[in-house]
Design a protein around this motif. Sequence first.
Motif, mmCIF file in Angstrom:
data_model
loop_
_atom_site.group_PDB
_atom_site.id
_atom_site.type_symbol
_atom_site.label_atom_id
_atom_site.label_comp_id
_atom_site.label_asym_id
_atom_site.label_seq_id
_atom_site.Cartn_x
_atom_site.Cartn_y
_atom_site.Cartn_z
ATOM 1 N N GLN A 366 0.836 -1.200 0.000
ATOM 2 C CA GLN A 366 0.000 0.000 0.000
ATOM 3 C C GLN A 366 0.871 1.251 0.000
ATOM 4 O O GLN A 366 1.943 1.282 0.622
ATOM 5 N N ARG A 367 0.390 2.278 -0.680
ATOM 6 C CA ARG A 367 1.051 3.572 -0.627
ATOM 7 C C ARG A 367 0.528 4.329 0.586
ATOM 8 O O ARG A 367 -0.679 4.341 0.851
ATOM 9 N N VAL A 368 1.448 4.959 1.323
ATOM 10 C CA VAL A 368 1.070 5.707 2.519
ATOM 11 C C VAL A 368 0.937 7.183 2.142
ATOM 12 O O VAL A 368 1.924 7.854 1.828
ATOM 13 N N ASP A 369 -0.307 7.696 2.140
ATOM 14 C CA ASP A 369 -0.558 9.116 1.869
ATOM 15 C C ASP A 369 -0.839 9.819 3.188
ATOM 16 O O ASP A 369 -1.777 9.457 3.914
ATOM 17 N N GLU A 370 -0.010 10.808 3.520
ATOM 18 C CA GLU A 370 -0.192 11.535 4.769
ATOM 19 C C GLU A 370 -1.215 12.647 4.576
ATOM 20 O O GLU A 370 -1.180 13.385 3.598
ATOM 21 N N GLU A 371 -2.135 12.735 5.514
ATOM 22 C CA GLU A 371 -3.180 13.762 5.501
ATOM 23 C C GLU A 371 -3.247 14.381 6.891
ATOM 24 O O GLU A 371 -3.914 13.849 7.780
ATOM 25 N N GLY A 372 -2.538 15.477 7.084
ATOM 26 C CA GLY A 372 -2.490 16.083 8.407
ATOM 27 C C GLY A 372 -1.811 15.156 9.385
ATOM 28 O O GLY A 372 -0.687 14.717 9.189
ATOM 29 N N GLU A 373 -2.509 14.819 10.452
ATOM 30 C CA GLU A 373 -1.969 13.892 11.447
ATOM 31 C C GLU A 373 -2.345 12.445 11.146
ATOM 32 O O GLU A 373 -1.961 11.546 11.873
ATOM 33 N N GLY A 374 -3.118 12.244 10.109
ATOM 34 C CA GLY A 374 -3.546 10.899 9.776
ATOM 35 C C GLY A 374 -2.856 10.373 8.534
ATOM 36 O O GLY A 374 -2.047 11.053 7.894
ATOM 37 N N GLU A 375 -3.185 9.157 8.197
ATOM 38 C CA GLU A 375 -2.639 8.488 7.019
ATOM 39 C C GLU A 375 -3.759 7.814 6.258
ATOM 40 O O GLU A 375 -4.729 7.324 6.854
ATOM 41 N N THR A 376 -3.610 7.789 4.946
ATOM 42 C CA THR A 376 -4.507 7.012 4.104
ATOM 43 C C THR A 376 -3.684 5.957 3.382
ATOM 44 O O THR A 376 -2.649 6.281 2.781
ATOM 45 N N LEU A 377 -4.104 4.715 3.439
ATOM 46 C CA LEU A 377 -3.403 3.618 2.799
ATOM 47 C C LEU A 377 -4.129 3.257 1.507
ATOM 48 O O LEU A 377 -5.318 2.924 1.523
ATOM 49 N N VAL A 378 -3.418 3.379 0.400
ATOM 50 C CA VAL A 378 -3.993 3.104 -0.913
ATOM 51 C C VAL A 378 -3.366 1.829 -1.464
ATOM 52 O O VAL A 378 -2.141 1.744 -1.629
ATOM 53 N N ASP A 379 -4.189 0.841 -1.768
ATOM 54 C CA ASP A 379 -3.680 -0.427 -2.278
ATOM 55 C C ASP A 379 -2.942 -0.229 -3.592
ATOM 56 O O ASP A 379 -3.408 0.478 -4.490
ATOM 57 N N VAL A 380 -1.791 -0.867 -3.707
ATOM 58 C CA VAL A 380 -1.004 -0.848 -4.938
ATOM 59 C C VAL A 380 -1.055 -2.205 -5.621
ATOM 60 O O VAL A 380 -1.342 -2.299 -6.806
ATOM 61 N N VAL A 381 -0.796 -3.266 -4.876
ATOM 62 C CA VAL A 381 -0.819 -4.599 -5.460
ATOM 63 C C VAL A 381 -1.007 -5.620 -4.350
ATOM 64 O O VAL A 381 -0.559 -5.426 -3.220
ATOM 65 N N GLU A 382 -1.706 -6.681 -4.675
ATOM 66 C CA GLU A 382 -1.870 -7.822 -3.775
ATOM 67 C C GLU A 382 -1.391 -9.067 -4.502
ATOM 68 O O GLU A 382 -1.796 -9.328 -5.636
ATOM 69 N N LEU A 383 -0.520 -9.817 -3.859
ATOM 70 C CA LEU A 383 0.077 -10.999 -4.469
ATOM 71 C C LEU A 383 -0.198 -12.212 -3.600
ATOM 72 O O LEU A 383 -0.035 -12.157 -2.373
#
Length: 722
Positions: A366-383
């Motif tokens: 997952q890509r870690v996108d920082e949003e203020g004090e939080g994080e959003t995890l965006v799936d990149v690939v599942e194997l």
Amino acid sequence: MTYRRKKSTAIAFAHGDIACRRSRSDSRTHVSANQAAILRSLTFVTLVLFGVPASTWAQSVCLPAPRLLTTMPMGGQAGTQIEVTTSGELLEEASEMVFSHPGIVATAKLDANGAVVPKQYVVTIAADCPPGVHEARMMTNRGLSTSRVFSVSKLPEVVQSGASASPESAMTLEVNSICNAVMPVRAVNHYRFEARKDQRVIIDCAAQGIDSKLNPVLIIADSEARDLRAQRRGDLLDFTAPEDGTYMIKVHDLTFNGGDTYFYRLALQELAADAAPERLPSTAQVNAFSWPPLGLPAAAALTETEPNNQHTETQSITLPCDIAGTFYPAADVDRFEFTAKKGEKWWVEVGSERLGFPTDPSLLVQRVDEEGEGETLVDVVELRDIASPVTVSTNAYSYNGPPYNAGSADVLGVIDIPADGRYRLQLTDLFGGTRNDPRNAYRMVIRKAAPDFVLVAWAMHMTLRNGDRNALSKPMALRPGSTMPLEVIVVRRDGFDGEIEISMDNLPDGVTAHGLKIPAGGSRGIMLVTADEGAPQGYARASFVGRSEIDGESVTRNVHLASMAWPVKDGWSEIPSPRLLADVPVSVSGVEVAPLTIAAREKKVWEVAAGEKLTIPLVHYRRSEFSGAAMSVKTFGAGFDKNSSFDLPLTADSSEAVLDLSKLKTPPGDYMIAFYGSAVAKYVDPPAPNAAAGAAPAKPRDIVDIIVSEPIAIRVMPAEKS
């Protein structure tokens, strides 16, 4: 800090769809009802004849082949000499016992008068013979037999000679020894040993990992045979004596089956309190052929560090990397974090099931996108699984492939980095919530593309009806005039897409092998091994390799060979148990020739222009009678596998094969093809060498067998321009 996971934007599976899950019997042997593959797109071809009436499939399958079924003992200590007794099928008049390692040598046992004792051999194991599993075979007048595992250890070994079905008859074992034994039907074998207070002992039972049909249960008891601990999953027992005294070991089959094929090796070893126990050596399942990657060090450069289960506890890594870890405790989630740049491609390979553990790795990046004090995890690939390069058998009403699975529950795939930034990798055992074993290890390698390939082969199996898997253990014991097909499968690493040339050398006199070029992007092919009609009896350990070019350099990779541990004629009654072999033995029979040989009338390169028809005259060398007047024949070979089937007369000495290149659309190039099918022959057993004079001849019986043509070279020329 908050965490939100966005809907997955890209899901990819290594090498295709997720492979079927495999049932597992113990930590060393994984058995599946879905272990087969269908033959497609082959560069070389074989001749097997279809269209046989359904009633004939109830007849015997395949020409008789010698099979070594048991040895007693099943191994010995390096640097010792032991006596071995054998049993099997068609082993009468066996001339010698041979092994896959030159450090193990057998001679026939002689009685007091100097006469050979049937089925008994004196086996000498060299002091420098490596511990582990090797192969034992018998050389017979029909060629080499199938193999049986022969284990070499560093411990003193004994053979159980008497019954031990009760505590009173328990056999005494010394600590740090191995006992070779057989499990009687509906019985429990008992053993006693002496232990000191706080002495730690490991009790292990090698069974399915050495080709046995035993599903062992281990119990440790006190001197009165009262149970203290039990292990019913094929694992070892780790026991520390609470006081000085006598203790007992009980062994039985999970369902109390038994007999000669329910043999085992029971090891009793002392171990330091802080030492990690090791299992007795065992065979490797077929999918183990694809591990390890070339050049992988024996030990990983990094070790997984706990705790790393939570997002706040991720372990930082730098790519490329090589990490060793464990799926422990139950429901373990290992998280790693790294930085990468847009456009980078990182290949990930996880080995765990292929190391012999009952695991099913699953990997999420997952890509870690920082949003203020939080994080959003965006799936990149599942194997997840490495899909088998050939279709896995369904084991339904019609059998659709050989019972071998070259795929794995392990991971092999690529991470395409979509943007500069921080990424989080999550590795879990898909069904790890029910497993709580610290030995369930994994090795994870993240690398830049290192294109490569690995190969495995097995004897071609017939397509039968009514769920009959025809999962026979097939030795390469050739009759003069016969051709044996081997299916060759490739697993490609890190984007390698090149052509692979297969070859086999160091063959017995009179034997030739015609390999194939697995085409670019292809996953399977055929190796044809042919014995001339005048080939003498003999055997050799062949060299079986695949060659290709990677980044401008020629590379050579060994082809692993797989076979059934036991003949299984009906897949509904017993699940096949294929495994890898230690070597590639090829032999020639000295007692009879092939019932039918089919070849092109001329041994030459047959030329044809693209888009034209090619007619090849065939000759039939018939040495037996067959059921039916004709057989439907198919063609295999890259560019020719879609050729229409045609009838081959069983009562004639010649026929023709027609290849319509306008329908096949075969491009110009050089090809090797063959024809294949299966026929029902009226087979008569040859008289035994010691048969009494005037004995009544054997009556013919129906045999369904694969018949393979000699390979035929074809050159497709460019079409003439009008």
